[in-house]
Design a protein around this motif. Structure first.
Motif, PDB file in Angstrom:
ATOM      1  N   LEU A  45     -14.500   5.449  -0.610  1.00  0.00           N
ATOM      2  CA  LEU A  45     -15.313   5.120   0.566  1.00  0.00           C
ATOM      3  C   LEU A  45     -15.662   3.640   0.702  1.00  0.00           C
ATOM      4  O   LEU A  45     -16.631   3.273   1.349  1.00  0.00           O
ATOM      5  CB  LEU A  45     -16.564   6.026   0.609  1.00  0.00           C
ATOM      6  CG  LEU A  45     -16.234   7.522   0.556  1.00  0.00           C
ATOM      7  CD1 LEU A  45     -17.480   8.380   0.481  1.00  0.00           C
ATOM      8  CD2 LEU A  45     -15.390   7.957   1.764  1.00  0.00           C
ATOM      9  N   LEU A  46     -14.805   2.785   0.103  1.00  0.00           N
ATOM     10  CA  LEU A  46     -14.975   1.327   0.234  1.00  0.00           C
ATOM     11  C   LEU A  46     -14.391   0.807   1.546  1.00  0.00           C
ATOM     12  O   LEU A  46     -14.401  -0.399   1.791  1.00  0.00           O
ATOM     13  CB  LEU A  46     -14.288   0.598  -0.928  1.00  0.00           C
ATOM     14  CG  LEU A  46     -15.046   0.585  -2.262  1.00  0.00           C
ATOM     15  CD1 LEU A  46     -14.212  -0.089  -3.339  1.00  0.00           C
ATOM     16  CD2 LEU A  46     -16.385  -0.137  -2.118  1.00  0.00           C
ATOM     17  N   GLY A  47     -13.830   1.697   2.372  1.00  0.00           N
ATOM     18  CA  GLY A  47     -13.263   1.264   3.645  1.00  0.00           C
ATOM     19  C   GLY A  47     -11.793   0.940   3.485  1.00  0.00           C
ATOM     20  O   GLY A  47     -11.219   1.116   2.410  1.00  0.00           O
ATOM     21  N   ASN A  48     -11.201   0.475   4.581  1.00  0.00           N
ATOM     22  CA  ASN A  48      -9.751   0.282   4.580  1.00  0.00           C
ATOM     23  C   ASN A  48      -9.372  -1.023   5.255  1.00  0.00           C
ATOM     24  O   ASN A  48      -9.927  -1.376   6.287  1.00  0.00           O
ATOM     25  CB  ASN A  48      -9.113   1.474   5.309  1.00  0.00           C
ATOM     26  CG  ASN A  48      -7.749   1.796   4.766  1.00  0.00           C
ATOM     27  OD1 ASN A  48      -6.893   0.917   4.650  1.00  0.00           O
ATOM     28  ND2 ASN A  48      -7.552   3.051   4.422  1.00  0.00           N
ATOM     29  N   GLN A  49      -8.430  -1.734   4.661  1.00  0.00           N
ATOM     30  CA  GLN A  49      -7.977  -3.029   5.191  1.00  0.00           C
ATOM     31  C   GLN A  49      -6.905  -2.835   6.263  1.00  0.00           C
ATOM     32  O   GLN A  49      -6.491  -3.787   6.907  1.00  0.00           O
ATOM     33  CB  GLN A  49      -7.374  -3.890   4.056  1.00  0.00           C
ATOM     34  CG  GLN A  49      -8.345  -4.159   2.903  1.00  0.00           C
ATOM     35  CD  GLN A  49      -9.498  -5.061   3.317  1.00  0.00           C
ATOM     36  OE1 GLN A  49      -9.297  -6.085   3.941  1.00  0.00           O
ATOM     37  NE2 GLN A  49     -10.727  -4.670   2.964  1.00  0.00           N
ATOM     38  N   ILE A  50      -6.421  -1.603   6.424  1.00  0.00           N
ATOM     39  CA  ILE A  50      -5.409  -1.321   7.452  1.00  0.00           C
ATOM     40  C   ILE A  50      -6.128  -0.790   8.695  1.00  0.00           C
ATOM     41  O   ILE A  50      -6.896   0.168   8.616  1.00  0.00           O
ATOM     42  CB  ILE A  50      -4.366  -0.297   6.947  1.00  0.00           C
ATOM     43  CG1 ILE A  50      -3.713  -0.835   5.660  1.00  0.00           C
ATOM     44  CG2 ILE A  50      -3.316  -0.005   8.024  1.00  0.00           C
ATOM     45  CD1 ILE A  50      -2.759   0.126   4.994  1.00  0.00           C
ATOM     46  N   GLY A  51      -5.866  -1.451   9.842  1.00  0.00           N
ATOM     47  CA  GLY A  51      -6.569  -1.073  11.068  1.00  0.00           C
ATOM     48  C   GLY A  51      -5.883   0.038  11.838  1.00  0.00           C
ATOM     49  O   GLY A  51      -4.734   0.409  11.553  1.00  0.00           O
ATOM     50  N   PHE A  52      -6.604   0.575  12.818  1.00  0.00           N
ATOM     51  CA  PHE A  52      -6.049   1.546  13.768  1.00  0.00           C
ATOM     52  C   PHE A  52      -6.095   0.891  15.137  1.00  0.00           C
ATOM     53  O   PHE A  52      -7.176   0.545  15.617  1.00  0.00           O
ATOM     54  CB  PHE A  52      -6.898   2.823  13.803  1.00  0.00           C
ATOM     55  CG  PHE A  52      -6.783   3.671  12.568  1.00  0.00           C
ATOM     56  CD1 PHE A  52      -5.611   4.366  12.288  1.00  0.00           C
ATOM     57  CD2 PHE A  52      -7.856   3.793  11.693  1.00  0.00           C
ATOM     58  CE1 PHE A  52      -5.516   5.168  11.147  1.00  0.00           C
ATOM     59  CE2 PHE A  52      -7.767   4.587  10.562  1.00  0.00           C
ATOM     60  CZ  PHE A  52      -6.592   5.277  10.283  1.00  0.00           C
TER      61      PHE A  52
END
Ligand code: HEC
Length: 157
Positions: A58-65
Motif C-alpha cells: 500500500l505504498l502506492g504505485n509509480q505507474i499511472g493510469f
C-alpha cells in the motif's frame, strides 16, 4: 438449572458478538486483498499472483493510469492514513470520491468495522515511504510509465 443455562448462553453469545465486532489488523489484511486495494496500491502484487510484500504494501504505485481524466497514480495509503485518526478515516471512507479508476464507491459502502480494520492494517506497517507521483492533467505528458485506458474498438455513441 434452566435459568443457569439461559444465563450462560446469554453470556457466551454476548461475548462472541463482541469478539466478532472487534476491528483487527488481520481483518484489514483480508479486506485489502478481497477489496482489490493491493492490486493497484501495492507494486508487484498482481504480478506475484497475490503475494503481499510487506515492504511494499500500500505504498502506492509509480505507474499511472491514463484516460480522459488525465493520469492518476494509486496513492501511498500509508501517507494518506498517517494524516487521519481512525474515526476520521471512517468518515472519509464513507464519503470519499476520487478520479478514475479508483473504485471509491466500493470504499463508500464498507462498514465502519471494515474501515477500522483497514485503517489498523495500514497503520501496522510503520514506515510510510514516499508519495506517489502527482496527478497529471489531460493532454500533458507524464514523466513516468503509464497504462492507457482506451478501448481500441469502442463503437461510436
Ligand atoms: C483500479 C485501481 C485501484 C484500486 C483497485 C484501488 N485504488 Fe485506490 N486509488 C487508485 C488511484 C488511481 C487513485 C488516485 C485517484 C486520483 O488521483 O484522484 C486512488 C486513490 C485512493 C485514495 C485517495 C488517497 C489520497 O490521498 O487522496 C484512497 C483512500 C484509496 N485509493 C483507497 C483504496 C482502497 C481502500 C482500495 C481497496 C478497497 C483501493 N483504493 C483500490 C487506484 C485504485
Amino acid at each position: 438449572m434452566i435459568r443457569f443455562v439461559t444465563a450462560t448462553f446469554i453470556i457466551v453469545f454476548a461475548s462472541t458478538a463482541i469478539a466478532a465486532d472487534k476491528a483487527s489488523v488481520e481483518e484489514g489484511a483480508r479486506i485489502a486483498v478481497t477489496g482489490g486495494c493491493h492490486d493497484c496500491h501495492t507494486e508487484g502484487f498482481a504480478e506475484s499472483g497475490g503475494k503481499v510484500d510487506t515492504k511494499k504494501a500500500l505504498l502506492g504505485n509509480q505507474i499511472g493510469f491514463q484516460g480522459p481524466w488525465g493520469t492518476t497514480y494509486p496513492a501511498n495509503l500509508r501517507i494518506t492514513l498517517s494524516k487521519m485518526s481512525e474515526n476520521e478515516f471512517v468518515k472519509y471512507g464513507h464519503t470519499m470520491k476520487t478520479r478514475p479508476p479508483m473504485p471509491w464507491y466500493g470504499v463508500n459502502t464498507m462498514t465502519d468495522h471494515e474501515l477500522r480494520s483497514l485503517y489498523q492494517y495500514v497503520k501496522s506497517f510503520g514506515e510510510i515511504g514516499r508519495p506517489a507521483p502527482e496527478y497529471v492533467e489531460p493532454n500533458q505528458t507524464p514523466k513516468t510509465p503509464f497504462i492507457v485506458f482506451a478501448p481500441p474498438n469502442m463503437p461510436a455513441q
